[in-house]
Enzyme design. Structure first.
Site, mmCIF file in Angstrom:
data_model
loop_
_atom_site.group_PDB
_atom_site.id
_atom_site.type_symbol
_atom_site.label_atom_id
_atom_site.label_comp_id
_atom_site.label_asym_id
_atom_site.label_seq_id
_atom_site.Cartn_x
_atom_site.Cartn_y
_atom_site.Cartn_z
ATOM 1 N N HIS A 1 -2.851 -1.395 8.611
ATOM 2 C CA HIS A 1 -3.649 -1.867 7.482
ATOM 3 C C HIS A 1 -2.645 -2.070 6.346
ATOM 4 O O HIS A 1 -2.425 -1.192 5.519
ATOM 5 C CB HIS A 1 -4.728 -0.862 7.077
ATOM 6 C CG HIS A 1 -5.371 -1.243 5.765
ATOM 7 N ND1 HIS A 1 -6.122 -2.380 5.613
ATOM 8 C CD2 HIS A 1 -5.316 -0.675 4.538
ATOM 9 C CE1 HIS A 1 -6.525 -2.477 4.361
ATOM 10 N NE2 HIS A 1 -6.048 -1.460 3.678
ATOM 11 N N ARG B 1 -12.353 -9.548 6.841
ATOM 12 C CA ARG B 1 -11.823 -10.630 5.984
ATOM 13 C C ARG B 1 -11.497 -11.862 6.827
ATOM 14 O O ARG B 1 -11.804 -12.994 6.440
ATOM 15 C CB ARG B 1 -10.567 -10.142 5.247
ATOM 16 C CG ARG B 1 -10.905 -9.188 4.133
ATOM 17 C CD ARG B 1 -9.668 -8.696 3.400
ATOM 18 N NE ARG B 1 -10.076 -7.840 2.298
ATOM 19 C CZ ARG B 1 -9.453 -6.723 1.934
ATOM 20 N NH1 ARG B 1 -8.370 -6.315 2.578
ATOM 21 N NH2 ARG B 1 -9.893 -6.000 0.918
ATOM 22 N N ASN C 1 -4.833 5.191 1.222
ATOM 23 C CA ASN C 1 -3.636 4.442 1.629
ATOM 24 C C ASN C 1 -2.342 5.223 1.430
ATOM 25 O O ASN C 1 -2.303 6.113 0.579
ATOM 26 C CB ASN C 1 -3.559 3.146 0.801
ATOM 27 C CG ASN C 1 -4.364 2.027 1.435
ATOM 28 O OD1 ASN C 1 -4.437 1.905 2.645
ATOM 29 N ND2 ASN C 1 -4.969 1.197 0.592
ATOM 30 N N ARG D 1 0.815 -1.224 0.000
ATOM 31 C CA ARG D 1 0.000 0.000 0.000
ATOM 32 C C ARG D 1 0.846 1.271 0.000
ATOM 33 O O ARG D 1 0.355 2.354 -0.309
ATOM 34 C CB ARG D 1 -0.937 0.024 1.196
ATOM 35 C CG ARG D 1 -2.227 -0.777 0.995
ATOM 36 C CD ARG D 1 -2.273 -1.916 1.933
ATOM 37 N NE ARG D 1 -3.535 -2.648 1.884
ATOM 38 C CZ ARG D 1 -3.609 -3.933 2.176
ATOM 39 N NH1 ARG D 1 -2.537 -4.608 2.466
ATOM 40 N NH2 ARG D 1 -4.760 -4.558 2.173
HETATM 41 N N1 LIG Z 1 -8.023 1.474 3.736
HETATM 42 C C1 LIG Z 1 -8.494 0.458 3.013
HETATM 43 O O1 LIG Z 1 -8.909 -0.575 3.560
HETATM 44 C C2 LIG Z 1 -8.561 0.597 1.525
HETATM 45 C C3 LIG Z 1 -9.128 -0.396 0.708
HETATM 46 C C4 LIG Z 1 -9.214 -0.171 -0.670
HETATM 47 C C5 LIG Z 1 -8.704 1.007 -1.218
HETATM 48 N N2 LIG Z 1 -8.133 1.916 -0.383
HETATM 49 C C6 LIG Z 1 -7.585 3.158 -0.867
HETATM 50 O O2 LIG Z 1 -8.649 4.056 -1.150
HETATM 51 C C7 LIG Z 1 -8.186 5.033 -2.081
HETATM 52 C C8 LIG Z 1 -9.152 5.116 -3.242
HETATM 53 O O3 LIG Z 1 -9.132 3.912 -3.971
HETATM 54 P P1 LIG Z 1 -9.869 3.844 -5.411
HETATM 55 O O4 LIG Z 1 -9.737 2.469 -5.890
HETATM 56 O O5 LIG Z 1 -11.175 4.496 -5.317
HETATM 57 O O6 LIG Z 1 -8.882 4.800 -6.243
HETATM 58 P P2 LIG Z 1 -9.159 5.414 -7.672
HETATM 59 O O7 LIG Z 1 -7.810 5.631 -8.275
HETATM 60 O O8 LIG Z 1 -10.189 4.609 -8.377
HETATM 61 O O9 LIG Z 1 -9.866 6.818 -7.364
HETATM 62 C C9 LIG Z 1 -9.285 7.828 -6.647
HETATM 63 C C10 LIG Z 1 -10.068 9.100 -6.928
HETATM 64 O O10 LIG Z 1 -9.487 10.144 -6.137
HETATM 65 C C11 LIG Z 1 -9.539 11.327 -6.914
HETATM 66 N N3 LIG Z 1 -8.603 12.300 -6.362
HETATM 67 C C12 LIG Z 1 -7.260 12.284 -6.415
HETATM 68 N N4 LIG Z 1 -6.752 13.357 -5.793
HETATM 69 C C13 LIG Z 1 -7.808 14.043 -5.313
HETATM 70 C C14 LIG Z 1 -7.934 15.236 -4.562
HETATM 71 N N5 LIG Z 1 -6.876 15.958 -4.190
HETATM 72 N N6 LIG Z 1 -9.184 15.669 -4.239
HETATM 73 C C15 LIG Z 1 -10.283 14.962 -4.635
HETATM 74 N N7 LIG Z 1 -10.207 13.828 -5.349
HETATM 75 C C16 LIG Z 1 -8.990 13.371 -5.682
HETATM 76 C C17 LIG Z 1 -9.218 10.851 -8.327
HETATM 77 O O11 LIG Z 1 -9.612 11.801 -9.313
HETATM 78 C C18 LIG Z 1 -10.009 9.556 -8.387
HETATM 79 O O12 LIG Z 1 -11.316 9.752 -8.884
HETATM 80 C C19 LIG Z 1 -6.787 4.552 -2.489
HETATM 81 O O13 LIG Z 1 -5.830 5.225 -1.719
HETATM 82 C C20 LIG Z 1 -6.818 3.080 -2.149
HETATM 83 O O14 LIG Z 1 -5.549 2.505 -1.958
HETATM 84 C C21 LIG Z 1 -8.053 1.730 0.946
#
Ligand SMILES: NC(=O)c1ccc[n+]([C@@H]2O[C@H](COP(=O)([O-])OP(=O)(O)OC[C@H]3O[C@@H](n4cnc5c(N)ncnc54)[C@H](O)[C@@H]3O)[C@@H](O)[C@H]2O)c1
Length: 315
Positions: free
Chosen positions: A177, A153, A122, A90
């Site tokens: 995480h 999970r 992340n 991550r």
């Molecule tokens: N914590 C967890 O358990 C967990 C699980 C899954 C995903 N995630 C994380 O969640 C986040 C989102 O994942 P995703 O698959 O939706 O990513 P993604 O790439 O599909 O979407 C991210 C979105 O954020 C937007 N974005 C980027 N910078 C921005 C800003 N400054 N202001 C507003 N919007 C902005 C982008 O335009 C995009 O639409 C990632 O960091 C991913 O790793 C965390």
């Protein structure tokens, strides 16, 4: 009136928004994304869902003035395709998220946001810590979904192995995480017994179950290059606990003084954020694993910051 904001309407943010709207969990929902066309399209699509839903939700798009009186802001910004690495690390996303989080934090501060912040972005524990420092919000008002997802999970893996609903399995994955998390088996109970006792009776391979839970995110990511339902459900559950003053015990990323970092450890969550921190009777081996995970988060943060700064200086 309940008011929630979702910042970042990618796979995760859009799923969070849809669950909030379809569940009728908030009266107002403020949506934000740097991709204006995408967030506008999502808002239209959600509006179209509403005519067939029992609830109405007021939607706004990229309107910073809405942040002032939001009860909860969910950070789901990111660039999840960066996590497409062999070890599903991550931290691979940190080079992007570390540049965006300060921009969002500034927007929150400039617009007088003073509610609860739920981080999904992340690397979760590190980003949660960044948000807290940059916004100056009280530590107990800033949380990460952390191992709420990983615990789900693990509960699903144990439930599958014993042919019971995952909701009948209680217990926690603790720590980062990320890859240094672990299942605290001493906390896991099912069918009225400690799983440590049941494992002998039912021939359960706990090491295998733990690994499957740890790799759960990777398994989903491998198939579709993102994960959304599990994490969005965790984020909405946490949001609902905050909105409704539920005082629910859940493993979320919260700041633990004794470990000097945000990490996942069960806490009681309600209207005032983390309202009580639990003290589990972990075994010495589990305590050691938690310390190792805490140190990993802190060391990794230091290294990644140094690396990013060096890269920025080169450019
Ligand atoms: N914590 C967890 O358990 C967990 C699980 C899954 C995903 N995630 C994380 O969640 C986040 C989102 O994942 P995703 O698959 O939706 O990513 P993604 O790439 O599909 O979407 C991210 C979105 O954020 C937007 N974005 C980027 N910078 C921005 C800003 N400054 N202001 C507003 N919007 C902005 C982008 O335009 C995009 O639409 C990632 O960091 C991913 O790793 C965390």
């Amino acid at each position: 009136m309940r008011k929630v904001a979702v910042v970042g309407m990618g796979h995760v943010g859009a799923t969070v928004a849809h669950y909030l709207v379809s569940g009728g969990f908030t009266d107002e929902l403020a949506l934000y994304d740097t991709n204006q066309a995408k967030v506008e399209a999502d808002a239209l699509d959600l509006r179209d869902a509403m005519a067939n839903l029992p609830f109405h939700t007021v939607l706004t798009v990229n309107d910073d003035s809405q942040l002032r009186d939001c009860d909860v802001v969910v950070s789901a910004l990111g660039k999840s395709k960066l996590v497409d690495t062999p070890d599903h690390d991550r931290f691979a996303e940190f080079k992007f998220t570390r540049t965006q989080v300060p921009l969002v934090a500034k927007k929150l501060v400039d617009n007088g946001f003073h509610g609860m912040l739920v981080d999904v972005t992340n690397p979760c524990d590190v980003i949660t810590s960044m948000y807290q420092k940059l916004t100056g919000l009280p530590k107990n008002h800033v949380m990460g979904t952390g191992t709420l997802l990983d615990s789900a999970r693990m509960r699903a893996c144990v439930g599958d192995a014993l042919h019971v609903d995952s909701r009948s399995v209680v217990g926690f994955n603790l720590g980062e995480h990320g890859n240094s998390q672990f299942t605290a088996w001493s906390t896991v109970r099912v069918l009225g017994k400690r799983v440590l006792d049941l494992a002998k009776e039912r021939n359960l391979d706990l090491a295998d179950l733990e690994e499957r839970a740890r790799q759960g995110g990777y398994m989903v990511y491998k198939g579709k290059k993102y994960t959304n339902y599990g994490v969005a459900t965790a984020a909405v559950r946490l949001t609902n606990a905050l909105l409704s003053d539920a005082r629910t015990e859940m493993p979320v990323s919260n700041y633990r003084e004794e470990y000097g970092t945000y990490l996942s450890y069960p806490a009681v969550v309600g209207r005032d954020g983390v309202m009580e921190q639990l003290h589990l009777d972990l075994t010495p081996a589990e305590e050691e694993k938690l310390r190792t995970s805490a140190n990993y988060i802190k060391d990794r943060l230091k290294k990644e910051e140094a690396r990013s700064l060096a890269a920025e200086a080169e450019n």
